[in-house]
Every structure is written in C-alpha cells, then in structure tokens.
Design a protein around this motif. Structure first.
Motif, short mmCIF file in Angstrom:
data_model
loop_
_atom_site.label_atom_id
_atom_site.label_comp_id
_atom_site.label_asym_id
_atom_site.label_seq_id
_atom_site.Cartn_x
_atom_site.Cartn_y
_atom_site.Cartn_z
N ASP A 285 67.64 15.14 32.08
CA ASP A 285 66.85 16.48 32.97
C ASP A 285 66.29 17.34 32.00
OD1 ASP A 285 66.13 17.50 35.55
OD2 ASP A 285 67.14 19.20 34.46
N ILE B 137 64.38 26.80 32.34
CA ILE B 137 65.60 25.77 32.67
C ILE B 137 66.33 26.49 33.58
CG2 ILE B 137 67.57 24.52 32.24
CD1 ILE B 137 66.49 24.51 29.13
N TYR C 291 71.79 22.33 37.88
CA TYR C 291 71.64 21.01 38.03
C TYR C 291 72.16 20.09 38.75
CZ TYR C 291 71.63 16.07 36.82
OH TYR C 291 71.51 14.71 36.79
N SER D 124 61.47 21.17 41.91
CA SER D 124 63.20 20.84 42.22
C SER D 124 63.39 20.72 43.58
CB SER D 124 63.80 21.94 41.50
OG SER D 124 63.61 22.34 40.21
N LEU E 146 58.53 24.95 38.97
CA LEU E 146 59.76 24.45 38.88
C LEU E 146 60.26 24.39 40.24
CD1 LEU E 146 61.45 25.79 35.83
CD2 LEU E 146 61.02 23.30 36.62
N ARG F 89 63.39 15.56 30.10
CA ARG F 89 62.19 15.45 30.78
C ARG F 89 61.27 16.82 30.88
NH1 ARG F 89 65.47 11.94 34.26
NH2 ARG F 89 66.22 13.47 35.47
N ARG F 90 62.24 17.81 30.77
CA ARG F 90 61.60 19.14 30.64
C ARG F 90 61.00 19.74 29.36
NH1 ARG F 90 63.16 22.16 35.07
NH2 ARG F 90 64.89 21.07 36.48
N LEU G 283 59.50 27.00 27.79
CA LEU G 283 60.23 26.22 28.96
C LEU G 283 60.87 27.17 29.77
CD1 LEU G 283 61.23 23.13 26.56
CD2 LEU G 283 59.47 23.34 28.06
N CYS H 272 55.40 29.24 35.89
CA CYS H 272 56.34 28.01 35.71
C CYS H 272 57.43 28.15 36.68
CB CYS H 272 57.16 28.65 34.16
SG CYS H 272 55.95 28.59 32.68
#
Length: 381
Positions: A114, A44, A90, A23, A19, A117-118, A42, A15
C-alpha cells in the motif's frame, strides 16, 4: 514572504479528499487523522492509538519501552509512533480488527504494498518496516496475563524486504552558497539559517534544543543537544562560532523572558518549531536565493559542512565528531568532491601516468598524445 500557508492548506485539503474517495472502497474512514509527508507531497492515513484496543495497547507499551528502557531518541520514537498509527489505519481500511491476530505477515506485506502504491520512497518503506519489526520484537519479549509472549514470531520477517536505495545528495555550488547566505532575512529566520550552516546538526537536534542548551564554557560557545545514534539518544556539546553565538544572544534577548527550559527556536505564536517547519524555512530561503537546480534542505547543508571542514584542513576524526558520529566510517556518506578538486585530481592522474611511462612533462596533443611509447627510428617498421 517566506510563508505560503494558504496554498498548502488547499493542497492538503485536495489530497485528503482524494484519499477519502480512494479508501472508502476498502472500508470506513471515520475518525481518521491524516499525516502529510511534506518532501514527497504524499498523504498517508493514520489512526490515533486507543489504549482500550489490544494491538494499539501493545504499540503504546512498546513506545514507552523504547523511550524509557532502550533510550530511543525523541525523533525516532515519533517516527515509530507515526508508523504504528498508519498501520492501524491500514488495518481499519482493510476491515481488520485492532487485535494482535491482525498483526500478521499478510497484513505487514499488504501495508508495504500500500505504501508503494502511494508513491512512498523505498528507503522510507524500509524505515516503516523496521518500526513494525521493533514492535514485533517487543511483543515476542513481553508476556500477557497467562505468562506467554504476546507474539510467537516476527511477522515482518516472513517476506522479503525491498533493497535499500542509495541516496544521492547533490551539494551546493559555491555561487549557490553565496546567494543563500546573502538573502536578507529577519533575525529569527537568519538564526535558523546560520545555525545549520555553522554546525551541520540534524534538524531534529536543533528543533528539540532548549534555551539552556546554549552555554558559554571557558570563553567559547557551545550548544548541547540530544544526538541521534542508531535510534538512541545521547547528549553532546558542539561548538558555535562567535558570530553565530552573537546572533543567538540578540534573538533570545528579543524574546525577553526566555527560560532555560523554553524551546531555543520558536514560531511567532511562541510554540516550538517542528522539524517539518524548519525544513520548509530552509527550502524557502533557497528559493528566495534563486536556487532552482536542487532543493536546499537541512541534510544537504549537513553534507556541505563536512565538505567545508575537509577543505579547511580538518582531519577525519574531528569532522566526524563535529557531525555527532560515533564512528568515522559514517563520514563516508558525507564525502563529496567539488568540481575544481576533480580537475586537480585529473591533472595529478596525468602526472602519475607520465611518471609511470617516463615521458617528458609535456601537454598531450592529438599529434603527440604523450602516453604512446616512441619507437626507435632505426628499427624497421
């Protein structure tokens, strides 16, 4: 084995790699720290707070204010801290500077998008917007060197928030509860399971409890924890059943030199269990019990404890107090009817219908539905 540390590490590595690729197009990701949302699988991104940076300085001051002045609970402060660092990450990815001018309605709205969307759940997004809103309120009250408020307005109030979604909790069936309680566990894991099934406390309240919080008063056993109430923390005692207290005493005796300020529940390395780790243990016991219909969680058990209290005849106020609620109105979210109760209620409904139309107490059939008024045979049709 209840642990699958290797497979989870591989999952997180994959993951994180994905990301970074996703990103990099938006900006640099140097010195990023990654936070996993275990329930939804998830990741973040977040940044460590830097006291030398203007926006992050206000974030640190806000957290100190919420903890020290407003009395926010440890779990709420941790959630706010996590959200602040994710918001900083972010901003970095969007090539924004860490300064107060970057805390705008546009960046808050972009952060919300954002998260969506994740795949972050709507209610989780609302919690994060609430954290940023608290940060803004603090900035509007705090003053800078020139005596002016740090912020003129709350940027999170410049756009429409998503609608809160009703959370559905599927309770465990009787055979699932029996299977869960029959799983053979080592004492350290059995104590965790038994505490949740006995008290229905929140996972944070049990995770942050210390050895000295388990007390015997007038022959009865209690656990005193910091109870969450609208973000704030207050101390309250909750009774523990004698058999669960005996398990706790054996568990603490096995740890030998456990001091009052030591964590009540510790891992093999002696460190305090995190809320996420306890949640994983509860879920893995469910899998070991063969429960596949639902995922067993501490919050689901909390709902079940209220159901058992109601079936046992406990009144509304007492059940509310046992769950640590300030108001009985909060208990409405924890009320569930088990299937057998619904069958009984249906029978009561039919009985009420028969009384309403004054029909004999006979079982309705397709030939004699029971609820259709009979006509006079001498009356012309």
């Amino acid at each position: 084995m209840l642990s699958r540390r290797g497979s989870r590490s591989a999952h997180h590595s994959t993951c994180e790699a994905n990301l970074v690729k996703a990103s990099s197009a938006r900006g640099t990701v140097d010195n990023w720290h990654w936070i996993g949302v275990d329930m939804a699988r998830l990741i973040i991104p977040s940044l460590e707070l830097n006291a030398a940076m203007m926006l992050s300085t206000m974030m640190k001051d806000c957290l100190d204010y919420l903890r020290g002045v407003r009395g926010y609970s440890t779990s709420t402060a941790e959630n706010y801290d996590r959200t602040f660092r994710q918001f900083l990450a972010y901003l970095r990815a969007d090539n924004k500077k860490d300064e107060l001018d970057s805390f705008t309605g546009e960046t808050c709205f972009g952060f919300m998008e954002d998260l969506g969307r994740r795949g972050v759940r709507v209610n989780t997004i609302l919690n994060k917007l609430a954290a940023l809103s608290s940060l803004a309120v603090y900035g509007m009250q705090a003053h800078g060197k020139r005596g002016r408020p740090l912020l003129a307005l709350n940027p999170t109030k410049t756009f429409r928030w998503p609608e809160q979604q009703e959370s559905r909790v599927d309770i465990l069936l009787p055979e699932e509860v029996r299977a869960y309680l029959e799983v053979d566990l080592p004492l350290a894991k059995a104590v965790i399971r038994d505490l949740f099934f006995d008290t229905g406390l929140r996972v944070s309240e049990i995770a942050f409890a210390n050895v000295g919080d388990v007390q015997q008063i007038a022959g009865a056993w209690f656990i005193e924890t910091a109870v969450k109430s609208r973000g704030r923390s207050r101390r309250r005692r909750f009774p523990i059943s004698n058999d669960v207290a005996e398990h706790l005493k054996k568990y603490l005796a096995a740890r030998r030199q456990a001091l009052p300020d030591d964590p009540l529940l510790v891992r093999q390395d002696g460190e305090r269990y995190t809320r996420a780790h306890i949640g994983q243990i509860i879920a893995r016991i469910g899998k070991a019990a063969g429960i596949t219909r639902v995922r067993v969680s501490p919050h689901k058990i909390r709902h079940m404890v209220n159901v058992w209290g109601r079936l046992g005849g406990a009144d509304l106020y007492s059940r509310s107090r046992l769950l640590g609620h300030q108001s009985t109105a909060s208990l409405a979210h924890y009320e569930h009817l088990i299937p057998n109760e619904l069958v009984a209620v249906r029978a009561q409904q039919r009985e009420g219908m028969r009384r309403y139309i004054r029909e004999p107490e006979t079982c309705a059939t397709s030939e004699n539905p029971g609820w259709v008024p009979k006509t006079d045979p001498e009356e012309p049709q």
